[in-house]
Design an enzyme around this catalytic site. Structure first.
Site, PDB file in Angstrom:
ATOM      1  N   HIS A 180      27.891  18.766 -33.387  1.00 33.90           N
ATOM      2  CA  HIS A 180      26.920  18.594 -34.409  1.00 33.90           C
ATOM      3  C   HIS A 180      26.996  19.572 -35.548  1.00 33.90           C
ATOM      4  CE1 HIS A 180      22.908  18.072 -36.117  1.00 33.90           C
ATOM      5  NE2 HIS A 180      22.226  17.374 -35.005  1.00 33.90           N
ATOM      6  N   GLU A 230      28.592  14.945 -38.498  1.00 25.53           N
ATOM      7  CA  GLU A 230      28.889  15.365 -36.830  1.00 25.53           C
ATOM      8  C   GLU A 230      29.958  14.227 -36.443  1.00 25.53           C
ATOM      9  OE1 GLU A 230      24.985  14.921 -34.940  1.00 25.53           O
ATOM     10  OE2 GLU A 230      23.985  15.273 -36.981  1.00 25.53           O
TER      11      GLU A 230
HETATM   12  O1  TA6 Z   1      22.239  14.309 -35.341  1.00 28.53           O
HETATM   13  C1  TA6 Z   1      21.061  13.990 -35.983  1.00 28.53           C
HETATM   14  C2  TA6 Z   1      19.950  14.341 -35.142  1.00 28.53           C
HETATM   15  O2  TA6 Z   1      19.830  13.889 -33.994  1.00 28.53           O
HETATM   16  C3  TA6 Z   1      18.629  14.008 -35.907  1.00 28.53           C
HETATM   17  O3  TA6 Z   1      17.786  12.922 -35.684  1.00 28.53           O
HETATM   18  C4  TA6 Z   1      17.825  15.339 -35.946  1.00 28.53           C
HETATM   19  O4  TA6 Z   1      16.639  15.313 -35.233  1.00 28.53           O
HETATM   20  C5  TA6 Z   1      19.020  16.312 -35.774  1.00 28.53           C
HETATM   21  O5  TA6 Z   1      19.854  15.802 -35.101  1.00 28.53           O
HETATM   22  C6  TA6 Z   1      18.297  17.673 -35.237  1.00 28.53           C
HETATM   23  O6  TA6 Z   1      18.178  17.664 -33.753  1.00 28.53           O
HETATM   24  P1  TA6 Z   1      17.540  18.980 -33.266  1.00 28.53           P
HETATM   25  O7  TA6 Z   1      17.369  18.440 -31.637  1.00 28.53           O
HETATM   26  O8  TA6 Z   1      18.622  19.944 -33.248  1.00 28.53           O
HETATM   27  O9  TA6 Z   1      16.395  19.535 -34.171  1.00 28.53           O
END
Ligand code: TA6
Length: 300
Positions: A174, A274
């Site tokens: 991510h 990501e």
């Molecule tokens: O990868 C994108 C995502 O799933 C978004 O929907 C957003 O929520 C982000 O990741 C961050 O997630 P987190 O759980 O780290 O706040």
């Protein structure tokens, strides 16, 4: 918690690899141990919680990774920025379990560290079942992340499923990339691919046409993507190579960042691109099977 000197003695013979407390570098109370890796080609910091890259600076360049100025280094809380490992599931869990899996909030062990023949350095981190994984996943497993730091940063992830039945599995690197202004960043390498728009709970499919430039809250899952993407800003072009099949592009923009205490007004200085195997590219792991994928980051 293991003391920092215990880590240091384990790493004493490996040049350029040491342990530092996050509070020494980023302030805050308590903090988390970070593995610091430095050689002539570049330097990196990895939180042992989550095997979470928080910094990668190729020599002569700027940090490739964005770390929120409001990032909190606390046990059991995901660090905002760098490269959280979403594992062994990506996003929300159908059973209401914590988003993005347990690996990013679990403590990983150092299994090895070495200086390689080309003078880059590599460290191996391992995660095996813990109390949290037992309650959320149940099955036995062994996850291994080999991080190589040189001109290029490479993450080599393996996840061995040691349970008795097949399991649904997804994962993502991510990555939060540092950009001067997200609105001027140009993302290539997705042209013609299908994406699922998930902003605000949407679930609509569309096709990417040409370069992607963000202008609003963005949360898109691209499936079956080419191996390489680039992020070009006026300052530099970052190249992302991965053997995974999906790409996720995310930025909450001002309207959602205002509700995220560890992002706030810093939202415009990052873009998440990501790589992983999610949604259509999620897989079923058979008992005894090992998932193995890599991602590399470099500045062109
Ligand atoms: O990868 C994108 C995502 O799933 C978004 O929907 C957003 O929520 C982000 O990741 C961050 O997630 P987190 O759980 O780290 O706040």
């Amino acid at each position: 918690m293991t003391s920092l000197s215990a880590f240091d003695s384990r790493l004493a013979d490996v040049a350029g690899v040491s342990i530092v407390q996050s509070s020494t570098l980023y302030g805050g109370e308590g903090g988390l141990p970070l593995l610091a890796i430095e050689n002539a080609q570049g330097k990196a910091l990895i939180a042992l919680q989550g095997a979470h890259l928080v910094s990668f600076v190729p020599t002569g360049g700027e940090n490739v990774l964005w770390l929120s100025p409001k990032a909190v280094f606390t046990e059991g809380k995901a660090i905002r920025g760098g490269i959280p490992l979403c594992l062994p599931w990506f996003g929300g869990h159908p059973g209401g379990k914590p988003a993005h899996g347990f690996a990013r909030i679990s403590n990983w062990q150092i299994a090895g560290a070495e200086v390689l023949d080309d003078d880059s350095s590599s460290v191996t981190l391992v995660l095996t079942p813990n109390e949290l994984s037992q309650s959320l996943w149940g099955d036995d497993f062994r996850a291994t992340l080999i991080v190589t730091v040189g001109h290029v940063l490479t993450l080599d992830l393996r996840f061995e499923h040691r349970g008795a039945k097949p399991v649904s599995f997804s994962q993502a690197f991510h990555t939060y990339f540092a950009v001067s202004d997200v609105t001027t960043a140009r993302i290539d390498g997705l042209d013609g691919t299908t994406f699922i728009n998930t902003v605000g709970g949407a679930n609509t499919r569309n096709s990417q046409v040409g370069t992607l430039q963000l202008a609003e809250p963005t949360d898109r899952v691209y499936v079956n993507v080419p191996a390489v993407q680039t992020i070009a800003t006026p300052q530099r072009t970052i190249r992302i190579d991965s053997s995974t099949q999906s790409a996720v592009v995310w930025n909450p923009w001002a309207e959602h960042a205002v509700n995220m205490a560890d992002v706030g007004d810093a939202w415009s200085t990052f873009v998440c691109l990501e790589r992983g195997d999610v949604f259509d590219n999620a897989i079923e792991l058979a008992p005894g099977a090992t998932y193995r994928k890599t991602m590399s980051l470099s500045v062109q």
